[in-house]
Design a protein around this motif. Structure first.
Motif, short mmCIF file in Angstrom:
data_model
loop_
_atom_site.label_atom_id
_atom_site.label_comp_id
_atom_site.label_asym_id
_atom_site.label_seq_id
_atom_site.Cartn_x
_atom_site.Cartn_y
_atom_site.Cartn_z
N LEU A 35 -29.88 -56.53 -17.45
CA LEU A 35 -29.06 -55.33 -17.45
C LEU A 35 -28.96 -54.70 -18.84
CD1 LEU A 35 -26.16 -56.37 -15.04
CD2 LEU A 35 -27.88 -54.61 -14.63
N CYS A 36 -29.10 -55.53 -19.87
CA CYS A 36 -29.11 -55.02 -21.24
C CYS A 36 -30.48 -54.48 -21.64
CB CYS A 36 -28.70 -56.14 -22.21
SG CYS A 36 -26.96 -56.61 -22.11
N ARG A 37 -31.42 -54.53 -20.68
CA ARG A 37 -32.79 -54.05 -20.90
C ARG A 37 -33.51 -54.85 -21.98
NH1 ARG A 37 -32.09 -53.00 -16.53
NH2 ARG A 37 -32.00 -50.97 -15.55
N ARG A 38 -33.17 -56.14 -22.02
CA ARG A 38 -33.91 -57.08 -22.86
C ARG A 38 -34.81 -57.92 -21.96
NH1 ARG A 38 -28.79 -57.23 -25.95
NH2 ARG A 38 -28.02 -58.99 -24.71
N PRO A 39 -35.82 -58.60 -22.52
CA PRO A 39 -36.73 -59.39 -21.69
C PRO A 39 -35.99 -60.40 -20.82
CG PRO A 39 -37.59 -59.20 -23.92
CD PRO A 39 -36.20 -58.62 -23.94
N ALA A 40 -36.32 -60.40 -19.53
CA ALA A 40 -35.68 -61.30 -18.58
C ALA A 40 -36.65 -61.58 -17.44
CB ALA A 40 -34.39 -60.69 -18.04
N GLY A 41 -36.44 -62.68 -16.76
CA GLY A 41 -37.29 -63.00 -15.63
C GLY A 41 -37.04 -62.07 -14.45
N GLN A 42 -35.76 -61.82 -14.17
CA GLN A 42 -35.39 -60.95 -13.07
C GLN A 42 -35.44 -59.48 -13.52
OE1 GLN A 42 -31.82 -63.12 -10.88
NE2 GLN A 42 -31.80 -63.58 -13.06
N ILE A 218 -23.12 -55.84 -6.08
CA ILE A 218 -22.57 -54.59 -6.60
C ILE A 218 -22.06 -54.84 -8.01
CG2 ILE A 218 -20.88 -52.76 -6.29
CD1 ILE A 218 -20.92 -53.39 -3.29
N GLN A 219 -22.68 -54.18 -8.97
CA GLN A 219 -22.27 -54.31 -10.36
C GLN A 219 -21.16 -53.30 -10.66
OE1 GLN A 219 -23.18 -56.35 -13.09
NE2 GLN A 219 -21.48 -55.25 -14.02
N SER A 220 -20.04 -53.79 -11.17
CA SER A 220 -18.96 -52.90 -11.56
C SER A 220 -19.27 -52.26 -12.90
CB SER A 220 -17.64 -53.67 -11.66
OG SER A 220 -17.29 -54.24 -10.42
N GLU A 221 -18.71 -51.09 -13.13
CA GLU A 221 -18.89 -50.42 -14.42
C GLU A 221 -18.13 -51.20 -15.49
OE1 GLU A 221 -18.50 -45.91 -16.31
OE2 GLU A 221 -18.10 -46.29 -14.19
N CYS A 222 -18.80 -51.49 -16.60
CA CYS A 222 -18.12 -52.21 -17.67
C CYS A 222 -18.74 -51.84 -19.02
CB CYS A 222 -18.20 -53.73 -17.45
SG CYS A 222 -19.84 -54.44 -17.65
N ASP A 223 -18.02 -52.19 -20.10
CA ASP A 223 -18.47 -51.81 -21.44
C ASP A 223 -19.73 -52.56 -21.86
OD1 ASP A 223 -16.31 -50.13 -21.63
OD2 ASP A 223 -15.03 -51.60 -22.64
N CYS A 224 -20.04 -53.66 -21.19
CA CYS A 224 -21.22 -54.46 -21.56
C CYS A 224 -22.52 -53.69 -21.36
CB CYS A 224 -21.28 -55.74 -20.74
SG CYS A 224 -19.89 -56.86 -21.01
N TYR A 225 -22.50 -52.78 -20.37
CA TYR A 225 -23.73 -52.08 -19.98
C TYR A 225 -23.49 -50.58 -20.03
CZ TYR A 225 -24.08 -56.79 -18.12
OH TYR A 225 -24.04 -58.16 -17.97
N PRO A 226 -23.56 -49.97 -21.21
CA PRO A 226 -23.33 -48.52 -21.33
C PRO A 226 -24.27 -47.73 -20.44
CG PRO A 226 -23.41 -49.57 -23.49
CD PRO A 226 -23.86 -50.60 -22.50
N GLY A 227 -23.70 -46.79 -19.71
CA GLY A 227 -24.50 -45.93 -18.85
C GLY A 227 -24.76 -46.49 -17.47
N VAL A 228 -24.39 -47.74 -17.24
CA VAL A 228 -24.58 -48.35 -15.92
C VAL A 228 -23.27 -48.20 -15.14
CG1 VAL A 228 -25.09 -50.45 -14.62
CG2 VAL A 228 -26.27 -50.00 -16.78
#
Length: 430
Positions: A35-42, A218-228
């Motif tokens: 979700l942070c758009r860093r390398p991940a398996g998923q 369902i991902q809730s809106e939070c400060d961890c993921y700006p714009g999501v």
């Protein structure tokens, strides 16, 4: 478990009692990185959609379910109370399974498959069960086909736009609105739309464990993921790779089409359950774990499917399955016990990994904190519901890991025609 079987599994690093919390926490970290758009398996695919507050009313939608080897299409009609009904269902082969197709041939076959539904609705809900990037307008850009579908020119295409184009070429007159979604999204939406009267869920998860496997939440809106913003997220859980692999897993992976990829799916889903079991039994037979006569019979097998493994686990003394027949002819009582314990270990690991995925999805949703409003887990797939003890074990592990340890509440739900109805609902994006 038989001591010889237990020692054999340990010697080959087969961890059937893999710790659910450890795997769940690893998956959660991977979800966060994705979700942070860093390398991940998923892949963590954003869908830009949420479950509707109410089912559609007085609407008709064309539903397409394309995945694996089958292409299904039908009409779904919602009445004045929002109750859905299915009509004109047809099933045929998925284009590109029997031979490689060009992009034009691929979509021309789609049009041919949909001819019976021409101009019978303006909305098309399209469950396309292959990795794709969802666009904000509801289209899907194909990342790449899986399994046996061969149409490489379609990679990178906007599937919905191409479908509308080819249907116009085939004489469709309606102004079409096509919405693409993954089967886990369809499952999640079916759970959200089918809540029984008097019940309320705090959130929803869609989980598929059949030939393949995947999850959505369902991902809730939070400060961890700006714009999501708050929305359904498809996890592509099967691509998670940070898991211990046994010698049997590595042996099968080396023979697979894409070695080193989709490690979680290869350890959990129905498509790989049989082949991994086969590698295990061949190794056991060669290493002298079974009697000489029985080992010779096993080594004559060319392959093994989940269906045959499951038949044996449900009825080990029946000769109506391949393993049961071989055992009835040559196995000693100890052979029977070891064979059963080895195959049951594969089912046990499958259940624990499924429980870890579901745990991660519930935790990531941030919901389920009240017992009166649990998280609805709409689960789909014969591997999940039919394979020996998988469902019962998953439910028991979730009671321990979610409820007792985390005070998070859930309810596993199964619905007839869930993918069809969920896809129909998803055609009217929220």
């Amino acid at each position: 478990m038989n001591r010889a079987a237990q020692a054999f599994l340990g010697a080959h690093n087969f961890q059937h009692h893999i710790d659910i919390n450890t795997v769940a926490e690893s998956i959660l970290y991977d979800m966060h990185e994705g979700l942070c758009r860093r390398p991940a398996g998923q892949d963590m695919i954003l869908t830009y959609s949420n479950p509707p507050e109410h089912s559609p009313v007085n609407k008709t939608v064309i539903v397409i379910d394309a995945g694996g080897t089958n292409f299904r299409s039908c009409l779904v009609t919602f009445d004045a109370e929002g109750n859905p009904s299915i009509s004109e269902m047809e099933k045929t082969k998925m284009p590109g399974v029997e031979r490689e197709l060009s992009k034009k041939e691929f979509f021309d076959q789609f049009a041919a498959n949909l001819e019976h539904l021409k101009d019978k609705a303006n909305h098309i809900g399209f469950c396309f069960s292959y990795p794709m990037t969802i666009t904000e307008d509801g289209d899907g850009v194909l990342i790449g086909f899986a399994k046996e579908v061969k149409a490489p020119e379609v990679n990178g295409c906007h599937v919905g736009a191409e479908l509308k184009k080819v249907l116009k070429e085939h004489g469709w007159k309606n102004n079409l609105d096509v919405v693409l979604m993954n089967d886990t999204v369809s499952a999640l939406l079916a759970g959200a739309a089918g809540c029984a009267s008097g019940k309320k869920y705090s959130s929803y998860v869609g989980f598929i464990l059949g030939t393949g496997m995947n999850g959505a939440y369902i991902q809730s809106e939070c400060d961890c993921y700006p714009g999501v913003k708050k929305q359904i997220v498809v996890c592509e859980s099967g691509k998670f790779i940070k898991l211990p692999s046994s010698d049997f897993d590595r042996a099968f992976d080396a023979k697979s089409q894409k070695p080193g990829t989709s490690i979680l799916e290869k350890q959990c889903s129905g498509a790989y359950f049989g082949p991994v079991s086969y590698e295990m039994l061949m190794c056991a037979a060669k290493e002298g774990l079974f009697s000489e006569n029985f080992a010779k019979k096993l080594l004559s097998l060319e392959n093994l499917t989940l269906i045959e493994v499951d038949k044996f686990l449900h009825g080990p003394y029946s000769d109506s399955c391949v393993l049961g027949k071989i055992a009835s002819e040559s196995a000693t009582p100890q052979d029977y016990e070891i064979l059963f314990d080895l195959l049951d270990a594969v089912a046990e690991r499958c259940a624990r990994l499924a429980a870890a995925i579901l745990t991660a999805c519930v935790v990531k949703s941030g919901k389920g904190t009240s017992s009166i409003e649990p998280v609805c887990l709409l689960c789909n797939g014969t591997t999940f519901f039919k394979t020996y003890k998988v469902y019962d074990r998953v439910k028991g592990y979730l009671e321990e890991v979610l409820v007792k340890q985390r005070n998070l509440y859930f309810e596993i739900v199964e619905k007839d025609n869930d993918i069809t109805f969920g896809t129909a609902i998803g055609a009217f994006r929220q």
